[in-house]
Design an enzyme around this catalytic site. Structure first.
Site, PDB file in Angstrom:
ATOM      1  N   ARG A   1       0.816  -1.241   0.000  1.00 31.84           N
ATOM      2  CA  ARG A   1       0.000   0.000   0.000  1.00 31.84           C
ATOM      3  C   ARG A   1       0.834   1.269   0.000  1.00 31.84           C
ATOM      4  NH1 ARG A   1      -3.304  -2.954   3.405  1.00 31.84           N
ATOM      5  NH2 ARG A   1      -5.098  -3.740   2.266  1.00 31.84           N
TER       6      ARG A   1
ATOM      7  N   LYS B   1       3.368  11.664 -10.999  1.00 26.60           N
ATOM      8  CA  LYS B   1       2.604  10.734 -11.834  1.00 26.60           C
ATOM      9  C   LYS B   1       3.425   9.469 -12.021  1.00 26.60           C
ATOM     10  CE  LYS B   1      -0.161  13.642 -14.856  1.00 26.60           C
ATOM     11  NZ  LYS B   1      -0.447  13.880 -16.279  1.00 26.60           N
TER      12      LYS B   1
ATOM     13  N   GLU C   1      10.841  18.954 -24.159  1.00 22.91           N
ATOM     14  CA  GLU C   1      10.040  19.296 -22.978  1.00 22.91           C
ATOM     15  C   GLU C   1      10.520  20.613 -22.369  1.00 22.91           C
ATOM     16  OE1 GLU C   1       7.348  17.607 -22.475  1.00 22.91           O
ATOM     17  OE2 GLU C   1       7.676  15.481 -22.943  1.00 22.91           O
TER      18      GLU C   1
ATOM     19  N   LYS D   1       8.208  23.172 -13.853  1.00 20.54           N
ATOM     20  CA  LYS D   1       7.303  22.030 -13.671  1.00 20.54           C
ATOM     21  C   LYS D   1       6.737  22.041 -12.259  1.00 20.54           C
ATOM     22  CE  LYS D   1       5.795  17.553 -14.277  1.00 20.54           C
ATOM     23  NZ  LYS D   1       5.794  16.313 -14.992  1.00 20.54           N
TER      24      LYS D   1
ATOM     25  N   GLU E   1      -4.025  17.409 -11.444  1.00 21.35           N
ATOM     26  CA  GLU E   1      -4.413  17.686 -12.826  1.00 21.35           C
ATOM     27  C   GLU E   1      -5.915  17.896 -12.986  1.00 21.35           C
ATOM     28  OE1 GLU E   1      -2.636  16.525 -17.128  1.00 21.35           O
ATOM     29  OE2 GLU E   1      -3.296  14.845 -15.921  1.00 21.35           O
TER      30      GLU E   1
ATOM     31  N   ARG F   1      -2.663  22.269 -14.561  1.00 21.34           N
ATOM     32  CA  ARG F   1      -1.597  21.320 -14.887  1.00 21.34           C
ATOM     33  C   ARG F   1      -1.702  20.868 -16.343  1.00 21.34           C
ATOM     34  NH1 ARG F   1       0.798  16.457 -11.056  1.00 21.34           N
ATOM     35  NH2 ARG F   1       2.238  15.613 -12.584  1.00 21.34           N
TER      36      ARG F   1
ATOM     37  N   ASN G   1       0.497  19.818 -21.042  1.00 23.05           N
ATOM     38  CA  ASN G   1       0.179  19.016 -22.228  1.00 23.05           C
ATOM     39  C   ASN G   1       0.273  19.813 -23.518  1.00 23.05           C
ATOM     40  OD1 ASN G   1      -0.224  16.444 -21.169  1.00 23.05           O
ATOM     41  ND2 ASN G   1      -2.184  17.111 -20.318  1.00 23.05           N
TER      42      ASN G   1
ATOM     43  N   HIS H   1       0.980  18.136 -26.710  1.00 22.78           N
ATOM     44  CA  HIS H   1       0.828  16.707 -26.456  1.00 22.78           C
ATOM     45  C   HIS H   1      -0.409  16.064 -27.071  1.00 22.78           C
ATOM     46  CE1 HIS H   1       4.301  17.191 -23.938  1.00 22.78           C
ATOM     47  NE2 HIS H   1       4.256  15.940 -23.507  1.00 22.78           N
TER      48      HIS H   1
ATOM     49  N   HIS I   1       0.531  12.793 -28.845  1.00 18.37           N
ATOM     50  CA  HIS I   1      -0.041  11.475 -28.526  1.00 18.37           C
ATOM     51  C   HIS I   1      -0.658  10.840 -29.773  1.00 18.37           C
ATOM     52  CE1 HIS I   1      -0.434  12.864 -24.068  1.00 18.37           C
ATOM     53  NE2 HIS I   1       0.751  12.328 -24.311  1.00 18.37           N
TER      54      HIS I   1
ATOM     55  N   HIS J   1       9.076   9.786 -27.568  1.00 15.30           N
ATOM     56  CA  HIS J   1       8.099  10.754 -27.082  1.00 15.30           C
ATOM     57  C   HIS J   1       8.543  12.201 -27.361  1.00 15.30           C
ATOM     58  CE1 HIS J   1       5.043  12.552 -24.565  1.00 15.30           C
ATOM     59  NE2 HIS J   1       5.980  13.151 -23.838  1.00 15.30           N
TER      60      HIS J   1
HETATM   61  N1  NAD Z   1       5.468  10.590 -14.996  1.00 21.17           N
HETATM   62  C1  NAD Z   1       5.495  11.657 -15.749  1.00 21.17           C
HETATM   63  O1  NAD Z   1       5.061  12.741 -15.347  1.00 21.17           O
HETATM   64  C2  NAD Z   1       6.086  11.565 -17.114  1.00 21.17           C
HETATM   65  C3  NAD Z   1       6.363  12.734 -17.835  1.00 21.17           C
HETATM   66  C4  NAD Z   1       6.966  12.606 -19.079  1.00 21.17           C
HETATM   67  C5  NAD Z   1       7.274  11.350 -19.589  1.00 21.17           C
HETATM   68  N2  NAD Z   1       6.974  10.235 -18.859  1.00 21.17           N
HETATM   69  C6  NAD Z   1       7.292   8.901 -19.379  1.00 21.17           C
HETATM   70  O2  NAD Z   1       8.701   8.804 -19.537  1.00 21.17           O
HETATM   71  C7  NAD Z   1       8.988   7.825 -20.535  1.00 21.17           C
HETATM   72  C8  NAD Z   1      10.070   8.352 -21.455  1.00 21.17           C
HETATM   73  O3  NAD Z   1      11.212   8.594 -20.691  1.00 21.17           O
HETATM   74  P1  NAD Z   1      12.682   8.581 -21.329  1.00 21.17           P
HETATM   75  O4  NAD Z   1      12.681   9.400 -22.543  1.00 21.17           O
HETATM   76  O5  NAD Z   1      13.607   8.892 -20.233  1.00 21.17           O
HETATM   77  O6  NAD Z   1      12.809   7.082 -21.851  1.00 21.17           O
HETATM   78  P2  NAD Z   1      13.536   5.765 -21.284  1.00 21.17           P
HETATM   79  O7  NAD Z   1      13.325   5.607 -19.830  1.00 21.17           O
HETATM   80  O8  NAD Z   1      13.087   4.676 -22.160  1.00 21.17           O
HETATM   81  O9  NAD Z   1      15.074   6.067 -21.534  1.00 21.17           O
HETATM   82  C9  NAD Z   1      15.562   6.127 -22.852  1.00 21.17           C
HETATM   83  C10 NAD Z   1      16.710   5.150 -23.077  1.00 21.17           C
HETATM   84  O10 NAD Z   1      17.918   5.696 -22.550  1.00 21.17           O
HETATM   85  C11 NAD Z   1      18.567   4.764 -21.696  1.00 21.17           C
HETATM   86  N3  NAD Z   1      19.273   5.579 -20.700  1.00 21.17           N
HETATM   87  C12 NAD Z   1      18.739   6.200 -19.627  1.00 21.17           C
HETATM   88  N4  NAD Z   1      19.651   6.966 -19.030  1.00 21.17           N
HETATM   89  C13 NAD Z   1      20.796   6.832 -19.727  1.00 21.17           C
HETATM   90  C14 NAD Z   1      22.100   7.412 -19.607  1.00 21.17           C
HETATM   91  N5  NAD Z   1      22.377   8.316 -18.660  1.00 21.17           N
HETATM   92  N6  NAD Z   1      23.040   7.046 -20.501  1.00 21.17           N
HETATM   93  C15 NAD Z   1      22.740   6.170 -21.493  1.00 21.17           C
HETATM   94  N7  NAD Z   1      21.529   5.617 -21.678  1.00 21.17           N
HETATM   95  C16 NAD Z   1      20.564   5.952 -20.798  1.00 21.17           C
HETATM   96  C17 NAD Z   1      17.463   3.899 -21.178  1.00 21.17           C
HETATM   97  O11 NAD Z   1      17.945   2.641 -20.786  1.00 21.17           O
HETATM   98  C18 NAD Z   1      16.540   3.799 -22.396  1.00 21.17           C
HETATM   99  O12 NAD Z   1      17.029   2.810 -23.264  1.00 21.17           O
HETATM  100  C19 NAD Z   1       7.672   7.542 -21.240  1.00 21.17           C
HETATM  101  O13 NAD Z   1       7.197   6.301 -20.819  1.00 21.17           O
HETATM  102  C20 NAD Z   1       6.748   8.647 -20.744  1.00 21.17           C
HETATM  103  O14 NAD Z   1       5.401   8.245 -20.690  1.00 21.17           O
HETATM  104  C21 NAD Z   1       6.396  10.320 -17.640  1.00 21.17           C
HETATM  105 ZN    ZN Z   2       5.858  14.872 -22.611  1.00 17.68          ZN
END
Ligand code: NAD
Ligand code: ZN
Length: 359
Positions: free
Chosen positions: A121, A143, A185, A227, A237, A241, A245, A248, A252, A264
């Site tokens: 939990r 999130k 972003e 942010k 949200e 907030r 987007n 976005h 999306h 993304h």
């Molecule tokens: N929770 C939120 O508010 C929020 C906001 C924006 C995006 N997201 C989510 O985040 C995700 C995208 O995140 P991302 O772009 O970080 O993708 P990711 O986590 O897939 O990372 C991208 C790639 O880079 C590699 N990597 C990470 N750090 C590294 C480093 N320092 N050196 C070398 N390689 C490295 C990872 O292993 C992966 O292969 C999506 O799923 C999206 O929905 C969430």
């Molecule tokens: Zn985004």
């Protein structure tokens, strides 16, 4: 070195941005918890780079790390991965005081965050983001969640971290195009909140791309602060907030029409072009501002065109977006650089025009 406070009522926390912080992460986690153990969740790409230094730092601070390494990539942001984390951590007999440290990009942050929100939990969460996108966006705001076959991020929970530890030095190993994804972003943040910040980014974008760490440290702290201010005003949200987007709704649609075979940040860059164009056509952005936006995206090595999905496919995808309320397409638009507005009265033909703009 910079600290940003995120003042969410009932769950305030600090975001530390500091070069070399990974080696000092243990003391920071120690200060947050009386637990003797810490669970570290990371992925197979990040583990060989940064798991050892983190483990060393945790051990030096008297914390015993239990680690779980997941497969990298968006395709593994699933309940199956979360279950694998549950199995491993329950076998290790963690308790409700054991923090989960998420070491990786947004995928690790979202998956580990959801595990932290739900296991026993809820246990404390510490984000240690390693991509620029996760540093300026995913790790802040609480999130967490996973994807479902019906769509992205459909299963999740709000679970604010106890702290976010950002070491800009880890960006040195990030592929260049991933850095650009994070910059999309950053550009979004400046566009919705800070005209001066946008102008500074126009000046500094090459410094970011060349991994000038002093510049990146400043850029990250500034973006976390934007942010944080949006999230503080509307943690769940329900209103403003939604400004985050910006770009976005289009992004999306592009992502889903391409079966998520596009990063993304790349989709967000295209979405920003379309949403800025729409703002221009509605008279709230000047042509010169639109050109500045498009040119900054291009200088950040993001795409500003080349989308191949037919317009109808994109419009249908937009209609299926979970954020759409009561059937009416709703867009976050700009009222000049630095200010966002939400509109749900955008004529369909202008939406089509905006989509044609990013072909
Ligand atoms: N929770 C939120 O508010 C929020 C906001 C924006 C995006 N997201 C989510 O985040 C995700 C995208 O995140 P991302 O772009 O970080 O993708 P990711 O986590 O897939 O990372 C991208 C790639 O880079 C590699 N990597 C990470 N750090 C590294 C480093 N320092 N050196 C070398 N390689 C490295 C990872 O292993 C992966 O292969 C999506 O799923 C999206 O929905 C969430
Ligand atoms: Zn985004």
């Amino acid at each position: 070195m910079a600290n940003v406070s995120v003042n969410i009522s009932g769950a305030p926390y600090e975001v530390h941005v500091e070069r070399g912080l990974l080696d000092r992460a243990g003391e920071r986690v120690r200060a947050l918890t009386a637990a003797s153990r810490v669970a570290v969740v990371t992925d197979i790409r990040v583990a060989p780079l940064y798991l050892e230094p983190l483990r060393r730092s945790l051990s030096a601070a008297g914390l015993e790390p239990v680690d779980v390494t997941i497969t990298a990539g968006e395709a593994h942001k699933t309940l199956a991965t979360v279950e694998m984390i549950y199995d491993r951590l329950l076998d290790a007999r963690i308790d409700r005081a054991t923090p989960i440290v998420a070491l990786g990009g947004g995928v690790v942050g979202d998956v580990a965050g959801f595990a932290a929100a739900t296991i026993l939990r809820g246990v404390p969460l510490v984000q240690v983001p390693t991509t620029l996108l996760a540093m300026v966006d995913a790790s802040v705001g609480g999130k967490t969640g996973v994807n479902h076959l019906r769509g992205k991020n459909l299963i999740g929970a709000f679970h604010q971290p106890h702290a976010v530890l950002i070491d800009p030095n880890v960006l040195a190993s990030l592929p260049a195009w991933q850095l650009s994804n994070g910059l999309a972003e950053c550009i979004k943040h400046e566009l919705i909140r800070d005209a001066d910040g946008f102008a500074r980014l126009e000046q500094g974008i090459e410094r970011a791309l060349s991994l000038d760490m002093n510049y990146l440290e400043e850029l990250i702290a500034h973006n976390v602060a934007i942010k944080a201010s949006v999230v503080e005003a509307d943690p769940l949200e329900r209103g403003e907030r939604a400004h985050l987007n910006f770009g976005h709704t289009f992004a999306h649609a592009i992502e889903s029409s391409m079966n998520y075979d596009i990063a993304h940040g790349r989709a967000v860059g295209l979405g920003i072009v379309a949403a800025s164009y729409l703002s221009m056509r509605l008279g709230s952005v000047q042509q010169s501002e639109f050109e500045r936006i498009r040119s900054l995206l291009a200088r950040a090595r993001l795409h500003t065109g080349g989308v191949q999905t037919p317009t109808e496919g994109l419009i249908n995808a937009m209609r299926r977006d979970k954020k759409i309320q009561s059937g009416q397409l709703r867009f976050v638009l700009l009222d000049g650089i630095g200010r966002a507005v939400v509109r749900d009265d955008v004529p369909q033909d202008l939406v089509r025009e905006a989509l044609a703009m990013i072909r």
